[in-house]
Design an enzyme around this catalytic site. Structure first.
Site, PDB file in Angstrom:
ATOM      1  N   CYS A 134      28.534   1.248  -3.664  1.00 26.64           N
ATOM      2  CA  CYS A 134      28.616   2.603  -4.219  1.00 26.64           C
ATOM      3  C   CYS A 134      27.697   3.555  -3.464  1.00 26.64           C
ATOM      4  CB  CYS A 134      28.249   2.560  -5.701  1.00 26.64           C
ATOM      5  SG  CYS A 134      28.152   4.182  -6.457  1.00 26.64           S
ATOM      6  N   CYS A 137      25.855   6.126  -5.673  1.00 29.75           N
ATOM      7  CA  CYS A 137      24.714   5.581  -6.419  1.00 29.75           C
ATOM      8  C   CYS A 137      23.512   5.326  -5.509  1.00 29.75           C
ATOM      9  CB  CYS A 137      25.076   4.254  -7.085  1.00 29.75           C
ATOM     10  SG  CYS A 137      26.722   4.166  -7.771  1.00 29.75           S
ATOM     11  N   ASP A 138      23.754   4.845  -4.295  1.00 29.82           N
ATOM     12  CA  ASP A 138      22.653   4.275  -3.512  1.00 29.82           C
ATOM     13  C   ASP A 138      22.339   4.965  -2.184  1.00 29.82           C
ATOM     14  OD1 ASP A 138      22.345   2.350  -5.494  1.00 29.82           O
ATOM     15  OD2 ASP A 138      23.793   0.994  -4.571  1.00 29.82           O
TER      16      ASP A 138
END
Ligand code: NAP
Length: 317
Positions: A134, A137-138
């Site tokens: 992701c 997200c990261d």
């Protein structure tokens, strides 16, 4: 007496949320169940480029938030629970979750698909410690670091472009010598000075001590293997895997008809082989898995579920 819903929808991705909206607007009592993140795959997609009306800065999470708000506004209920088994042999369908058991006159299965893994040594060990599925997200964790993106489809290339806002350098590792991503997306990537390509290459091992420090790469044409080590000053780098998705249809095995890969087989009205059970979204055999087709499936499934409930439970209402 437990509540019996007109429709229980399994999955709160675009298909499930669209089904919830249409069901609630048709005055059905509707419950949407989700086991993890609301929104499914688009919850972790930075840019939703192919959805009509979705233009600049239309992120996946913002689209999801609006879909959820709309569902709730019309009265659809939402719960976090993981369905572990289903019973479809009686007129009232039973869904057994980790937290509760749910009863429904009709069911819409919209469980979506989850990221396919590389299935190489070190992948599981370093998930969350350098390996990610992701970018939204990261990506931020890799600001000014080096990043490898695995895959050659729309997801890999789009997310690689997104990663260039953060990472110092992004290398797309693809097992063939050409991308399968849409040409417009490819062109953007080829023009981006921060993106490099490693063709005909796969990652065969991920190594490190607490965090990712090295990977072994193999050229699938020559068989040659090389090792890539984190830069001394960085100590680590990121590996973002986008090699497709697998349908989350396991709990319906032996109940609902599926193809060899595990995708539900339905007719054009989203009907499965069991009356009153419908399927919608990426979990279904179809030619195009996009938000636009998922929301269309969800709408059709809800309208059909409403007809089914009206025809089969009219006297009990
Ligand atoms: P995908 O189209 O199935 O592409 C998967 C990629 O991973 C392919 O390049 C494939 O290589 C590679 N791959 C598969 N297994 C691998 C393995 N074990 N090791 C290394 N590489 C592997 O998946 P996706 O890109 O996630 O897209 C899924 C769907 O969502 C598609 O329908 C796509 O159009 C859609 N999508 C659309 C958008 C958009 O329109 N903006 C954005 C994201 C996704 P090969 O080519 O060699 O098979």
């Amino acid at each position: 007496m437990e509540k019996i819903y007109d429709v229980v929808i399994i999955g709160a991705g675009p298909a499930g949320l669209s089904a919830g909206l249409y069901a609630a607007r048709a005055k059905m009592s509707a419950l949407i169940l989700e086991k993890s993140k609301t929104g499914g795959q688009i919850a972790s997609t930075e840019e939703v480029a192919n959805y009509p009306g979705s233009i600049e800065n239309a992120s996946g999470p913002s689209l999801v938030a609006r879909m959820v708000e709309q569902c709730k506004e019309f009265g659809a209920e939402m719960e976090k629970d993981t369905i572990v088994s289903v019973k479809f042999d009686e007129k009232i369908k039973v869904l057994v979750g980790e937290k509760n058991t749910y009863y429904a006159r009709s069911v819409i299965a919209a469980p979506g698909a989850s990221p396919r893994l590389l299935d190489v040594p070190g992948e599981k060990e370093f998930t969350g410690k350098g390996v990610s599925y992701c970018a939204t997200c990261d990506a931020d964790f890799f600001t000014d670091f080096e990043v490898f993106v695995v895959g050659g489809g729309d997801s890999a290339v789009e997310e690689a472009i997104f990663m260039t806002r953060f990472a110092r350098k992004v290398t797309i590792v693809h097992r063939r010598d050409e991308l399968s991503a849409a040409k417009s997306i490819q062109e953007k990537a080829f023009k981006n000075p921060k993106i490099d390509f490693m063709w005909d290459t796969v990652i065969t091992e991920i190594k490190g001590d607490g965090v990712v420090e090295a990977i072994t790469l193999k050229n699938v044409k020559t068989g040659e293997t090389t090792e890539h080590q984190a830069h001394e000053d960085d100590g680590t780098f990121g590996i973002f895997v986008f090699v497709g998705y697998l349908p989350q249809t396991g709990i319906f095995k032996d109940l609902l008809d599926m193809d060899k890969a595990g995708y539900f087989i339905t007719d054009d009205n989203m009907k499965t082989n069991i009356p009153g059970v419908f399927a919608a979204g990426d979990c279904r055999v179809k030619s195009l898995r996009q938000v636009v087709t998922a929301v269309s499936d969800g709408a059709i499934a809800a309208v059909q579920a409403e007809k089914y409930v009206e025809n089969n439970f009219h006297d009990e209402a």
